[in-house]
Design a protein around this motif. Sequence first.
Motif, mmCIF file in Angstrom:
data_model
loop_
_atom_site.group_PDB
_atom_site.id
_atom_site.type_symbol
_atom_site.label_atom_id
_atom_site.label_comp_id
_atom_site.label_asym_id
_atom_site.label_seq_id
_atom_site.Cartn_x
_atom_site.Cartn_y
_atom_site.Cartn_z
ATOM 1 N N ARG A 1 6.974 65.917 -124.786
ATOM 2 C CA ARG A 1 8.265 65.238 -124.749
ATOM 3 C C ARG A 1 9.306 66.081 -124.032
ATOM 4 N NH1 ARG A 1 7.139 64.882 -130.093
ATOM 5 N NH2 ARG A 1 9.030 66.010 -130.631
ATOM 6 N N GLY A 2 8.884 66.717 -122.951
ATOM 7 C CA GLY A 2 9.788 67.519 -122.152
ATOM 8 C C GLY A 2 10.024 66.893 -120.793
ATOM 9 N N SER A 3 10.671 67.641 -119.928
ATOM 10 C CA SER A 3 10.965 67.165 -118.580
ATOM 11 C C SER A 3 10.826 68.315 -117.599
ATOM 12 C CB SER A 3 12.370 66.569 -118.505
ATOM 13 O OG SER A 3 13.351 67.531 -118.851
ATOM 14 N N LEU A 4 10.697 67.976 -116.318
ATOM 15 C CA LEU A 4 10.514 68.955 -115.242
ATOM 16 C C LEU A 4 11.678 68.885 -114.273
ATOM 17 C CD1 LEU A 4 6.749 68.361 -114.440
ATOM 18 C CD2 LEU A 4 7.698 70.545 -115.175
ATOM 19 N N MET A 5 12.097 70.027 -113.770
ATOM 20 C CA MET A 5 13.113 70.105 -112.718
ATOM 21 C C MET A 5 12.608 71.060 -111.640
ATOM 22 S SD MET A 5 16.694 70.211 -114.884
ATOM 23 C CE MET A 5 16.158 71.593 -115.894
ATOM 24 N N THR B 1 11.380 74.351 -113.543
ATOM 25 C CA THR B 1 11.892 74.554 -114.896
ATOM 26 C C THR B 1 11.314 73.509 -115.830
ATOM 27 O OG1 THR B 1 13.964 75.505 -114.073
ATOM 28 C CG2 THR B 1 13.957 74.680 -116.332
ATOM 29 N N LEU B 2 10.744 73.983 -116.926
ATOM 30 C CA LEU B 2 10.212 73.106 -117.967
ATOM 31 C C LEU B 2 11.226 73.062 -119.094
ATOM 32 C CD1 LEU B 2 7.730 74.142 -116.300
ATOM 33 C CD2 LEU B 2 6.409 74.010 -118.401
ATOM 34 N N ARG B 3 11.765 71.880 -119.361
ATOM 35 C CA ARG B 3 12.716 71.694 -120.463
ATOM 36 C C ARG B 3 11.938 71.108 -121.641
ATOM 37 N NH1 ARG B 3 18.353 71.044 -120.967
ATOM 38 N NH2 ARG B 3 18.570 71.286 -118.716
ATOM 39 N N GLU C 1 26.985 40.377 -131.455
ATOM 40 C CA GLU C 1 28.279 40.109 -132.057
ATOM 41 C C GLU C 1 29.101 41.393 -132.084
ATOM 42 O OE1 GLU C 1 27.679 38.502 -135.894
ATOM 43 O OE2 GLU C 1 26.611 36.712 -135.194
ATOM 44 N N GLY C 2 30.365 41.292 -131.745
ATOM 45 C CA GLY C 2 31.236 42.455 -131.773
ATOM 46 C C GLY C 2 31.064 43.328 -130.550
ATOM 47 N N PHE C 3 31.739 44.477 -130.591
ATOM 48 C CA PHE C 3 31.704 45.402 -129.473
ATOM 49 C C PHE C 3 30.474 46.300 -129.567
ATOM 50 C CE2 PHE C 3 36.319 44.527 -129.839
ATOM 51 C CZ PHE C 3 36.488 43.938 -128.592
ATOM 52 N N GLN C 4 29.927 46.591 -128.409
ATOM 53 C CA GLN C 4 28.771 47.477 -128.356
ATOM 54 C C GLN C 4 29.199 48.916 -128.078
ATOM 55 O OE1 GLN C 4 26.776 44.796 -125.371
ATOM 56 N NE2 GLN C 4 24.992 45.153 -126.680
ATOM 57 N N LYS C 5 28.268 49.814 -128.278
ATOM 58 C CA LYS C 5 28.488 51.239 -128.030
ATOM 59 C C LYS C 5 27.585 51.695 -126.889
ATOM 60 C CE LYS C 5 31.204 51.801 -131.659
ATOM 61 N NZ LYS C 5 32.635 52.196 -131.533
ATOM 62 N N VAL C 6 28.033 52.713 -126.180
ATOM 63 C CA VAL C 6 27.233 53.308 -125.110
ATOM 64 C C VAL C 6 26.961 54.763 -125.489
ATOM 65 C CG1 VAL C 6 27.040 53.827 -122.650
ATOM 66 C CG2 VAL C 6 28.339 51.822 -123.398
ATOM 67 N N VAL C 7 25.686 55.092 -125.625
ATOM 68 C CA VAL C 7 25.279 56.469 -125.916
ATOM 69 C C VAL C 7 24.945 57.136 -124.583
ATOM 70 C CG1 VAL C 7 23.670 57.954 -127.145
ATOM 71 C CG2 VAL C 7 24.349 55.761 -128.139
ATOM 72 N N ILE C 8 25.712 58.149 -124.200
ATOM 73 C CA ILE C 8 25.496 58.854 -122.937
ATOM 74 C C ILE C 8 24.436 59.930 -123.159
ATOM 75 C CG2 ILE C 8 26.562 60.128 -121.055
ATOM 76 C CD1 ILE C 8 27.627 57.291 -121.405
ATOM 77 N N VAL C 9 23.337 59.833 -122.421
ATOM 78 C CA VAL C 9 22.240 60.794 -122.546
ATOM 79 C C VAL C 9 21.991 61.434 -121.192
ATOM 80 C CG1 VAL C 9 21.155 59.519 -124.435
ATOM 81 C CG2 VAL C 9 20.497 59.018 -122.077
ATOM 82 N N THR C 10 21.276 62.560 -121.215
ATOM 83 C CA THR C 10 20.898 63.247 -119.978
ATOM 84 C C THR C 10 19.384 63.347 -119.912
ATOM 85 O OG1 THR C 10 21.088 65.402 -121.050
ATOM 86 C CG2 THR C 10 23.021 64.599 -119.850
ATOM 87 N N SER C 11 18.855 63.197 -118.707
ATOM 88 C CA SER C 11 17.413 63.326 -118.486
ATOM 89 C C SER C 11 17.187 63.775 -117.057
ATOM 90 C CB SER C 11 16.707 61.992 -118.743
ATOM 91 O OG SER C 11 15.336 62.077 -118.426
ATOM 92 N N GLY C 12 16.531 64.932 -116.904
ATOM 93 C CA GLY C 12 16.255 65.440 -115.562
ATOM 94 C C GLY C 12 17.499 65.678 -114.749
ATOM 95 N N GLY C 13 18.593 66.086 -115.391
ATOM 96 C CA GLY C 13 19.835 66.340 -114.681
ATOM 97 C C GLY C 13 20.643 65.084 -114.398
ATOM 98 N N MET C 14 20.196 63.904 -114.837
ATOM 99 C CA MET C 14 20.889 62.641 -114.580
ATOM 100 C C MET C 14 21.497 62.121 -115.876
ATOM 101 S SD MET C 14 19.346 59.146 -112.872
ATOM 102 C CE MET C 14 18.016 59.079 -114.080
ATOM 103 N N ALA D 1 13.335 60.000 -121.111
ATOM 104 C CA ALA D 1 12.843 60.072 -119.732
ATOM 105 C C ALA D 1 11.958 58.870 -119.403
ATOM 106 C CB ALA D 1 12.086 61.378 -119.513
ATOM 107 N N HIS D 2 11.030 58.562 -120.284
ATOM 108 C CA HIS D 2 10.138 57.431 -120.037
ATOM 109 C C HIS D 2 10.862 56.093 -120.163
ATOM 110 C CE1 HIS D 2 6.910 60.470 -120.743
ATOM 111 N NE2 HIS D 2 6.317 59.753 -119.804
ATOM 112 N N LEU D 3 11.905 56.043 -121.002
ATOM 113 C CA LEU D 3 12.683 54.811 -121.113
ATOM 114 C C LEU D 3 13.383 54.506 -119.789
ATOM 115 C CD1 LEU D 3 13.660 52.592 -123.102
ATOM 116 C CD2 LEU D 3 15.655 54.038 -123.538
ATOM 117 N N ILE D 4 13.916 55.536 -119.145
ATOM 118 C CA ILE D 4 14.566 55.346 -117.846
ATOM 119 C C ILE D 4 13.538 54.922 -116.797
ATOM 120 C CG2 ILE D 4 15.816 56.532 -116.003
ATOM 121 C CD1 ILE D 4 17.124 58.255 -118.184
#
Length: 669
Positions: free
Chosen positions: A504-508, A520-522, A592-605, A653-656
């Motif tokens: 469950r890591g990422s590569l850069m 780099t292995l995160r 219904e109602g207002f939604q929320k946005v969760v800001i995430v980072t993956s691979g520097g994005m 990462a896989h969701l993106i």
Amino acid sequence: MQMSPDPADTFRQEAAELLEQLEATLLDLEGAPENHALVDQAFRALHTIKGSGGMFGFDAVAAFTHRLETAFEAVRSGRRPATPALITLTLSSLDHIRSLIVAPDSAEPSIGVALLAALADMDEPAEPIPAGETPLAVETPANNTLSRWTVRFRLAENVMSFGTNPMLLLKELHDLAGDEGRCAVTALTDRVPLLEDLDPFALHIGWEVDLVTAHEQRDIEDVFIFVADDAQIEITRHEQAKVDHAAGPAAPVAATTVAAAASASAPATAAQAARPASPEGAGSIRVQAERLDSLMDQVGELVIAQARLRQLSLGGSPALLSVVEEVERLVSDLRDTTMSIRMLPIGTLFGRFRRVVRDLSQALGKDVMLTTEGEDTELDKTVIESLNDPLVHLIRNSIDHGLETAEERRAAGKSEAGTVHLSAVHAGAQVLITVSDDGRGMNREAIRAKAEERGLIAPGAEVPDSDLLGLVFEAGFSTAAVVSDVSGRGVGMDVVRQTVDALRGSLMVDSPPGLGASVTLRLPLTLAIIDGLLVQVSGGQYVIPLAAVEECVDLTPAEDARWTRRNFLNLRGDLVPFLRMRDLFGVSERPEGFQKVVIVTSGGMRVGLVVDHVIGQYQTVIKSLSRLLDEADQFSGATILGDGSVALILDVAHLIDFAQALEAERKAS
């Protein structure tokens, strides 16, 4: 009833540690051949392996190691230098010893014979011994001045149940006497109990040995190297004298006594014998990895039970809430303690690569230095165990493809010696492991040509630099013109990606032209329990790893009104793309109602994930998914919530990647 561990398995485990330490010592000795402390350390390690091998029935190991020990005795006494050729041969011999220990039936005897023949050729001509032969008697030192010693020793009562044979110790003392000395043994029976009190499995006898030998005190101490921590040992040296073989044991004259006594509960082991003594009050014990895993599983279940208790206590009496908070604190402390037990310094892994770099640089004719940084950075043992092969592939790739030859480096204004650098650093709940070199860097033209040839990208297509360099991790991808035994088949880098994905890591990747390359292995610190953000999407609950979360913001009506396939959020002047989780999960009705946005980072994005509700931070115990869900790689696992329901853990990462694949399908249709 729990079975005692197999002594042979214990020897294998500790011999593996000892061989690793010995390999590091030899590599240090290669750079400092006059360092007598390193020579002594290597000699003692070989002596330990030889003695413990014979003790646990690994006679071939004892016989083979005895010849190596003899060679280092010559180095120790100054009769032979610690040459690079001797170091190289000894390192190859360690590989053979490993095979004799791990798989003695499949070890090739001819390899051991060839190694011993090469060892004999370095010194005076000698006949190599066949593999499996009994170790030779201890050689008499060149200085044949004889001294008389009295050696009194008593071993721990339970020593024989751990495989120690006192007769072998007496035989080693007898061997020290040689042809010119003498060894007279007297049994000490003053502590033998009456018959009705006698334990047939305990050792009640001690020994006094009158020894005349040309060897020094350290050689006598080495006989007891495995049992010194449990035994009472007295070594007394007397005046030099001629030997009267008919005389009995001599009385002490002008004696200087060296006493060693300890009262540990178990005999010293091979690895312990080679390690320096721990400071008073400090110490360690060996615990099977399976027990640690079981403990971690039980702590995980306790965390889940505590969450359910918290859920049930809501609205209860203040006294109940107080107890629940105390239990929560204790569970949290227990979780942190258990996780810390599983943490190991990554230096234990970095040290293995010195041999890899040395052997590969010699095979390719390149002068390469390995530098390391952050060896004290701790990581879950499960993660460390998975990183050996990926890092080996990255190092081999750097040396073979990245680093230039000495002539090319001189022409480029660089030093003739190339450098491969390994570093590790903590970044929140993750660790960043970087493999970098100061070579030529990645050839972007060659990567693009190969990618177009394989159809990975369209000819002439605009591809971000990070995506282009990331293509080297595709299965079977290689720009090498010639396939060698080092690289060229496009397999190694694919192994790196697969392992990082499984963790469950990422590569850069970064590679300034002409200035080398770095990968780099995160990786997460642990694979057992993580902190997550619990969110809700259309009645379902999901956990986002907290290490990937930057912040949470409201989705304003103006932003929400942009119902297009490509959505961007203006976040303090920066345009951040966001993904609607309802859209990804195939939910058609509007929330219904207002939604929320969760800001995430993956691979520097940075990416926003639009959810219905943010419930809050949640301590997540990771449960593996069924193999039937292997293709649903946008989820890395599941967890049980306090009310007994299940929440899926999102793999950001896989969701993106999943969202990008859906977008590509929509455009194609």
